[in-house]
Design a protein around this motif. Structure first.
Motif, mmCIF file in Angstrom:
data_model
loop_
_atom_site.group_PDB
_atom_site.id
_atom_site.type_symbol
_atom_site.label_atom_id
_atom_site.label_comp_id
_atom_site.label_asym_id
_atom_site.label_seq_id
_atom_site.Cartn_x
_atom_site.Cartn_y
_atom_site.Cartn_z
ATOM 1 N N THR A 60 0.846 -1.201 0.000
ATOM 2 C CA THR A 60 0.000 0.000 0.000
ATOM 3 C C THR A 60 0.888 1.262 0.000
ATOM 4 O O THR A 60 1.767 1.372 0.854
ATOM 5 C CB THR A 60 -0.897 0.023 1.251
ATOM 6 N N PRO A 61 0.650 2.200 -0.939
ATOM 7 C CA PRO A 61 1.486 3.419 -0.951
ATOM 8 C C PRO A 61 1.298 4.241 0.332
ATOM 9 O O PRO A 61 0.222 4.205 0.944
ATOM 10 C CB PRO A 61 0.976 4.200 -2.162
ATOM 11 N N LYS A 62 2.343 4.961 0.689
ATOM 12 C CA LYS A 62 2.351 5.700 1.953
ATOM 13 C C LYS A 62 1.196 6.700 2.054
ATOM 14 O O LYS A 62 0.518 6.788 3.081
ATOM 15 C CB LYS A 62 3.701 6.429 2.081
ATOM 16 N N ALA A 63 0.942 7.436 0.963
ATOM 17 C CA ALA A 63 -0.110 8.462 0.989
ATOM 18 C C ALA A 63 -1.478 7.808 1.167
ATOM 19 O O ALA A 63 -2.363 8.340 1.843
ATOM 20 C CB ALA A 63 -0.077 9.266 -0.299
ATOM 21 N N GLU A 64 -1.624 6.636 0.555
ATOM 22 C CA GLU A 64 -2.889 5.900 0.610
ATOM 23 C C GLU A 64 -3.201 5.467 2.049
ATOM 24 O O GLU A 64 -4.369 5.433 2.458
ATOM 25 C CB GLU A 64 -2.766 4.687 -0.325
ATOM 26 N N VAL A 65 -2.153 5.149 2.820
ATOM 27 C CA VAL A 65 -2.335 4.708 4.207
ATOM 28 C C VAL A 65 -3.058 5.786 5.012
ATOM 29 O O VAL A 65 -4.035 5.512 5.716
ATOM 30 C CB VAL A 65 -0.969 4.355 4.849
#
Lengths: 213, 216
Positions: A60-65
């Motif tokens: 999961t991409p960091k921004a998505e978290v």
């Protein structure tokens, strides 16, 4: 007045100056990196909650978290049941069902272990388990922080005694979700015992909080 | 041999911190069951030894003898805590994995040993190189040990699976005792090789054979 290098005055003044200089530099380095360290801790905590609910994984991409955390997770004000010691409680609706997660800290071999455990409100089946902070022996007990260890808890049925036992197995992970048992870390039986206690406490907390909702 | 070359030759081989000076053994036993942790430990020790030796060599004419060890510990701790702070801020995953071991670099005898044995009597540039050489000398022995321990203990290298599912991990390789065997083995092999090299250097070279006078 010139001080002799071995005189008491020089020794005191020199040691004082050197200590002040190096400590000052360290405090500057600490202050400069503090926002980054805080951001890392926040991110790690949000990621662990999402991962325990099964809503995020390593890809999961960091921004998505951060987006997922804000949109899917509710932090509850009910922090602890009558006998449990959860330091935070979260809830999430997944496929129409409500699940709870607790953040719990319990002693480990060398220092406290903090973990997030998500389960159904009756605490009959674990949804996920993530170790957030630990100071166990690197390479041995420290492996409780690795993905294969956490993965064993995903969907694991809780035993009638409200426990999941962490016992010696193949050391590669226990794939059976119905036996209320996960493999301990090879060479780290003490740490594994502490994890078993922590998981039992977390399950009690989920049950108590789930029952009071 | 140039001074820099001599420093590297000593750090990597003839005065290697592990198998000649027998320093830094605690961390050799502790972190070598996993190559990634070993690599970070080696980088941390190399950085802290080099920078510590450099700084102490710069200050050597100002440090009173009475407090030289206090100053050495202070400077070494400074660099180790810097490593810890940087890892926490920019490499949180590694910092989490290594936990208390980064702070324990302070107690690694190689750092104090080089500060006392080399940096106290040599110029800053050369002291820096000595720190790098000793860090690398420590590093190659540790990485060799970690290679064997991780491969046999987990069947992986840097976490990548090498052996198939049929492989039974050698549990002892994950535990501390295997490090004792392997360090002892490394000491033994290195001493045999060194002894052979020394014996070869001492033996006078055979003179060129004088051709027998041709028979008439």
């Amino acid at each position: 007045m010139k001080l002799k290098k071995e005189s008491l005055g020089y020794v005191v003044v020199f040691t004082f100056i050197v200590c002040v200089a190096f400590v000052l530099l360290l405090s500057v380095a600490n202050q400069v990196t503090l926002p980054q360290v805080k951001a890392n801790q926040n991110y790690a905590s949000h990621y662990a909650v999402l991962a325990a609910f099964g809503l995020a994984d390593a890809s999961t991409p960091k921004a998505e978290v951060e987006n997922l955390f804000a949109s899917k997770i509710t932090e509850l004000s009910t922090q602890a049941g009558p006998t449990s010691a959860a330091s935070a409680t979260y809830s999430a609706d997944i496929d129409g069902a409500r699940y709870l997660a607790v953040r719990i800290t319990n002693p480990g071999l060398w220092g406290p272990i903090t973990a997030i455990l998500a389960a159904d409100p009756a605490a009959e089946r674990i949804l996920g388990f993530e170790v957030l902070e630990q100071q166990e022996t690197p390479g041995l007990g420290g492996r409780i922080g690795e993905a294969w260890f956490a993965e064993q808890f995903r969907g694991e049925k809780v035993g009638p005694d409200g426990k999941v036992s962490v016992t010696q197995g193949s050391g590669k992970g226990d794939p059976d979700r119905e036996n209320s048992k996960v493999d301990a870390v090879t060479g780290a039986s003490r740490t594994s015992d502490f994890v078993q206690i922590l998981v039992a406490k977390a399950l009690t907390a989920v049950k108590e909080i789930g029952g009071s909702l | 041999m140039s001074p820099a070359r001599k420093v590297f030759n000593e750090g990597l081989w003839s005065n290697n911190p592990i198998f000649v000076q027998v320093l830094g053994i605690c961390s050799t036993l502790a972190v070598t069951n996993n190559l990634s942790n070993t690599l970070v430990m080696v980088l941390g020790v190399t950085f802290a030894t080099a920078m510590g030796s450099f700084t102490l060599s710069l200050l050597k004419d100002l440090i009173p003898r009475k407090v030289r060890m206090i100053v050495q510990v202070l400077v070494i701790s400074f660099y180790v805590i810097i490593v810890d702070i940087l890892l926490k801020a920019y490499q949180p995953a590694i910092s989490k994995q290594l936990g208390p071991y980064v702070g324990l670099i302070i107690t690694n005898c190689i750092l104090m040993g080089r500060a006392e044995a080399f940096a106290a009597a040599n110029k800053p540039g050369l002291s820096f190189l000595d720190g790098i050489a000793n860090g690398l000398g420590y590093g190659w022995v540790l990485i060799s040990i970690a290679f064997v321990r991780e491969l046999l203990g987990f069947g992986t290298l840097f976490g990548l699976k090498i052996f198939g599912d049929g492989f039974t991990p050698w549990t002892i390789m994950v535990m501390a005792p295997s490090a004792f065997f392997l360090v002892a083995l490394a000491l033994w092999i290195a001493n045999i090789v060194k002894a052979k090299a020394e014996a070869a250097a001492k033996t006078p070279k055979p003179k060129a054979a004088v051709p027998a006078p041709a028979k008439q």
